[in-house]
Enzyme design. Sequence first.
Site, PDB file in Angstrom:
ATOM      1  N   ASN A  15       0.748  -1.004   0.040  1.00  0.00           N
ATOM      2  CA  ASN A  15      -0.020  -0.009  -0.080  1.00  0.00           C
ATOM      3  C   ASN A  15       0.799   1.083  -0.084  1.00  0.00           C
ATOM      4  O   ASN A  15       1.428   1.486   0.917  1.00  0.00           O
ATOM      5  CB  ASN A  15      -0.797  -0.207   1.300  1.00  0.00           C
ATOM      6  CG  ASN A  15      -1.770   1.281   1.343  1.00  0.00           C
ATOM      7  OD1 ASN A  15      -1.815   2.057   0.501  1.00  0.00           O
ATOM      8  ND2 ASN A  15      -2.701   1.166   2.093  1.00  0.00           N
ATOM      9  N   ARG A  94      -2.496  -2.125  -3.300  1.00  0.00           N
ATOM     10  CA  ARG A  94      -3.525  -1.216  -3.298  1.00  0.00           C
ATOM     11  C   ARG A  94      -3.644  -0.115  -4.239  1.00  0.00           C
ATOM     12  O   ARG A  94      -2.604   0.751  -4.270  1.00  0.00           O
ATOM     13  CB  ARG A  94      -3.673  -0.719  -1.870  1.00  0.00           C
ATOM     14  CG  ARG A  94      -5.150   0.056  -1.638  1.00  0.00           C
ATOM     15  CD  ARG A  94      -4.836   1.058  -0.420  1.00  0.00           C
ATOM     16  NE  ARG A  94      -6.018   1.611  -0.228  1.00  0.00           N
ATOM     17  CZ  ARG A  94      -6.114   3.005   0.238  1.00  0.00           C
ATOM     18  NH1 ARG A  94      -4.993   3.284   1.007  1.00  0.00           N
ATOM     19  NH2 ARG A  94      -7.058   3.596   0.523  1.00  0.00           N
ATOM     20  N   HIS A 183     -12.396   3.628  -0.281  1.00  0.00           N
ATOM     21  CA  HIS A 183     -12.365   2.571   0.666  1.00  0.00           C
ATOM     22  C   HIS A 183     -13.258   1.340   0.359  1.00  0.00           C
ATOM     23  O   HIS A 183     -13.895   0.458   0.991  1.00  0.00           O
ATOM     24  CB  HIS A 183     -13.200   2.982   1.939  1.00  0.00           C
ATOM     25  CG  HIS A 183     -12.493   4.485   2.681  1.00  0.00           C
ATOM     26  ND1 HIS A 183     -12.989   5.383   3.017  1.00  0.00           N
ATOM     27  CD2 HIS A 183     -11.265   4.245   2.970  1.00  0.00           C
ATOM     28  CE1 HIS A 183     -12.163   6.084   3.704  1.00  0.00           C
ATOM     29  NE2 HIS A 183     -10.949   5.544   3.589  1.00  0.00           N
ATOM     30  N   LEU A 212     -14.454   4.834   9.095  1.00  0.00           N
ATOM     31  CA  LEU A 212     -14.139   5.935   9.724  1.00  0.00           C
ATOM     32  C   LEU A 212     -12.613   5.990  10.572  1.00  0.00           C
ATOM     33  O   LEU A 212     -12.533   5.053  11.217  1.00  0.00           O
ATOM     34  CB  LEU A 212     -15.197   6.271  11.087  1.00  0.00           C
ATOM     35  CG  LEU A 212     -16.408   6.221  10.777  1.00  0.00           C
ATOM     36  CD1 LEU A 212     -17.252   6.208  12.120  1.00  0.00           C
ATOM     37  CD2 LEU A 212     -16.974   7.213  10.052  1.00  0.00           C
ATOM     38  N   ARG A 244      -9.509  16.325   6.520  1.00  0.00           N
ATOM     39  CA  ARG A 244     -10.020  16.962   5.422  1.00  0.00           C
ATOM     40  C   ARG A 244     -11.654  17.488   5.753  1.00  0.00           C
ATOM     41  O   ARG A 244     -12.131  17.030   6.646  1.00  0.00           O
ATOM     42  CB  ARG A 244     -10.281  15.842   4.423  1.00  0.00           C
ATOM     43  CG  ARG A 244      -8.962  15.174   3.726  1.00  0.00           C
ATOM     44  CD  ARG A 244      -9.472  14.001   3.007  1.00  0.00           C
ATOM     45  NE  ARG A 244      -8.683  12.999   3.588  1.00  0.00           N
ATOM     46  CZ  ARG A 244      -8.512  11.813   3.174  1.00  0.00           C
ATOM     47  NH1 ARG A 244      -9.427  11.329   2.209  1.00  0.00           N
ATOM     48  NH2 ARG A 244      -7.864  10.848   3.749  1.00  0.00           N
ATOM     49  N   ARG A 288      -8.641   9.954  19.205  1.00  0.00           N
ATOM     50  CA  ARG A 288      -8.223   9.713  20.899  1.00  0.00           C
ATOM     51  C   ARG A 288      -8.230  11.136  21.601  1.00  0.00           C
ATOM     52  O   ARG A 288      -8.560  11.316  22.688  1.00  0.00           O
ATOM     53  CB  ARG A 288      -7.249   9.046  20.942  1.00  0.00           C
ATOM     54  CG  ARG A 288      -7.633   7.585  20.406  1.00  0.00           C
ATOM     55  CD  ARG A 288      -6.504   6.812  20.221  1.00  0.00           C
ATOM     56  NE  ARG A 288      -5.761   6.987  19.345  1.00  0.00           N
ATOM     57  CZ  ARG A 288      -4.636   6.444  18.642  1.00  0.00           C
ATOM     58  NH1 ARG A 288      -4.355   5.420  19.052  1.00  0.00           N
ATOM     59  NH2 ARG A 288      -3.792   7.263  17.705  1.00  0.00           N
ATOM     60  N   GLU A 389      -8.520  -4.849   4.859  1.00  0.00           N
ATOM     61  CA  GLU A 389      -8.202  -4.484   3.376  1.00  0.00           C
ATOM     62  C   GLU A 389      -7.156  -5.176   2.900  1.00  0.00           C
ATOM     63  O   GLU A 389      -6.960  -5.722   1.590  1.00  0.00           O
ATOM     64  CB  GLU A 389      -8.027  -2.965   3.367  1.00  0.00           C
ATOM     65  CG  GLU A 389      -9.117  -2.177   3.667  1.00  0.00           C
ATOM     66  CD  GLU A 389      -8.930  -0.726   3.827  1.00  0.00           C
ATOM     67  OE1 GLU A 389      -9.163  -0.115   2.769  1.00  0.00           O
ATOM     68  OE2 GLU A 389      -8.421  -0.410   4.807  1.00  0.00           O
TER      69      GLU A 389
END
Length: 404
Positions: A15, A94, A183, A212, A244, A288, A389
Amino acid sequence: MPTPAPKSQHVLVLNCGSSSLKFAIIDANTGHEIISGLAERLGAATPSVKYKYKGDKTLIDLEPEQAHAEAINTLVTLIKDHKLDEQLIAVGHRVVHGGEHFTKSVLINDQVIESITQAATLAPLHGHANLLGISSAQDSFKGLPQIAVFDTAFHQTMDKVAYLYALPYNLYTEFGVRRYGFHGTSHFYVAGQTAKLLNQPIEKSNFISAHLGNGCSVCAIKNGDSVDTSMGLTPLEGLVMGTRSGDIDPGLFNFLTTQLDYSAQQIDDLLNQKSGLLGISELSNDCRTIEEAATAGNQQAALALDMFCYRLSKQIASYMVPLQRLDALIFTGGIGENSDIIRKKVITQLGFLGMECDTQANLDARFGQQGVISTEQSRIKAVVMPTNEEWVIALDSANIVKEL
């Protein structure tokens, strides 16, 4: 006589981001990670590779300014030092943007690379990094099949009413300006796993999947197919995300350029790197950190969380239009899998759908644990389903190799 165990099918999954390279060798039969790691800060002053193998974690400092090709060379050395190369059957990549060219994963050849290059103009930050990763892997793993797995492919089942913008039609026909969604491998995976959890066929399942993380998207899945999703031409459209902005008034561009003398690059940086949770909280893009600050009384952190959940809840509710019937709401991704606070806020806001949060189940479903987090009385289930994924990429790669 016992059934012989299936032969291991080890796939190197890559990836490749603009300044990072995530990698893992995965047994496509089981999803087991043989080795996994991350090369980060590539092209910067302090690049490094950290990896995990047989439970041990190791950090390797790279030479300053080393980039993707050098990181892959380091990865090749790691793989050979641990004698893992002999069992590899493929390299799975990916690829973020496949445009309309690709509706499924494909074996990479010159024509595929040309099509990926064309689609890269729609997501230059991701696309060019993906191409660089493919090129470096081809040089380093000569003879191994290289497979491209596209974030956009799962959403190619959307209808024109869902994916077109209300712009002059020639912008779509001549330049491919439309909503693509991202996604896709994550939404596909968690939908299938949720169908298994609920013991119902995916072909008869209606789900809304909320991926998320630092990037966020929602997908409406009808009878197993994507029928709408919140990201668009690029991964900027839709929800409030880590850095974003998500949806904004396009008139903002004119205001920023004429009134504040912003350049196009400054606007792009503002919307992609300085907005979202970071922009509102003026604190962090890490959920967090924001949750801790909000609990401690930081009002902007609390506002950032409330905006995040409000926009997410609105997006989820809107997908009742294409679905009409909903079996389950799925939470996944780093935030979706771990933030019981955000999940409870969203489920509470969607209470009019007949959904109620089970407080204890919600607390239990963290740190990689799947489970139903709605009460037994709920008409619609809420589910936490960890995404994987990398396993999807490994599976698709192994299946294509079987057909060669």
